[in-house]
Design an enzyme around this catalytic site. Sequence first.
Site, PDB file in Angstrom:
ATOM      1  N   HIS A  75      46.332 -49.127   5.973  1.00 28.74           N
ATOM      2  CA  HIS A  75      45.259 -49.942   5.408  1.00 28.74           C
ATOM      3  C   HIS A  75      45.295 -49.865   3.885  1.00 28.74           C
ATOM      4  O   HIS A  75      45.310 -50.869   3.194  1.00 28.74           O
ATOM      5  CB  HIS A  75      43.909 -49.446   5.947  1.00 28.74           C
ATOM      6  N   GLU A 149      44.262 -54.892  -1.790  1.00 27.99           N
ATOM      7  CA  GLU A 149      44.284 -53.444  -1.987  1.00 27.99           C
ATOM      8  C   GLU A 149      44.701 -53.071  -3.402  1.00 27.99           C
ATOM      9  O   GLU A 149      44.113 -52.175  -4.015  1.00 27.99           O
ATOM     10  CB  GLU A 149      45.223 -52.789  -0.962  1.00 27.99           C
ATOM     11  N   HIS A 153      42.060 -51.230  -5.766  1.00 23.67           N
ATOM     12  CA  HIS A 153      42.267 -49.779  -5.853  1.00 23.67           C
ATOM     13  C   HIS A 153      43.428 -49.348  -6.742  1.00 23.67           C
ATOM     14  O   HIS A 153      43.574 -48.153  -6.996  1.00 23.67           O
ATOM     15  CB  HIS A 153      42.499 -49.204  -4.454  1.00 23.67           C
TER      16      HIS A 153
END
Length: 265
Positions: A75, A149, A153
């Site tokens: 993930h 992502e 992040h």
Amino acid sequence: MWQNALILTTTLATSLLAHADPLQPKQYGDFDTYVLALSWQTGFCQNMHERNRKEPGECKLQREQADKRAFLTVHGLWPGLPKSVSSRGVDNKRWMRYGCATRPVPNMAEARGSQKCSAPTPGLSADIAAKLSGVMPGAGGQSCLERYEFAKHGACFGFDPNAYFGAMVRLNSEFKQSAFGAFLAENYGKVVTRKAFNKALDKSWGSDAVKSVKLTCNGNPAYLTEMQITLEAAKINDPLSHASFVTQKNPGNCAKQFRLDSVGY
């Protein structure tokens, strides 16, 4: 493609560790931990189906695999709250929600989960993109998980995208190749106890690994959808060992037993 790539990514994991550039933040590097989020892909897809959510293409195309470890997928990899950001009045809850878009810093453009493909492409090399597609079913295509992502992040840390996603590929492979990975494969489609699950983690990396894992289950009876593992930031470029894991207080919502869901609804 991801469904047929486990052998390739497993074979290349050692060479990736040996030859890839280390994952190193260029700014906001004063954080202590990462959270590695791994999905149990069949459970994720089951949950999307049961909640009448729009099922992504990777769930619609999901097929059985000879090696059941293939269903342990990536993930994301989430840096912890930097001290330089915390000092500006940001708490962990806000950091986990907004990541690089957190105000007052880093205050980058917000990546929205409902519009993943609107996030900029991270510009991966063909080699890393191919390896990533083998372990992150939502990468590329119409899901664009890797864009989301990285924007949320990774971008604000100045990570090299290839090093960032290369670390995820390597870590995923190390989990699969462990005694813990063997446990997941052996119990595919079965109900397991949290005690047995923890025993497999302990056998692989010790008691700190057990205490580092937060599990998410859904459904009734419960099935596993995701595990979030807290890792020592200073050791993120090293092979996994007992020293890689950081204990955290939240074991998640999976009770004494849950199912490692199989393909199909």
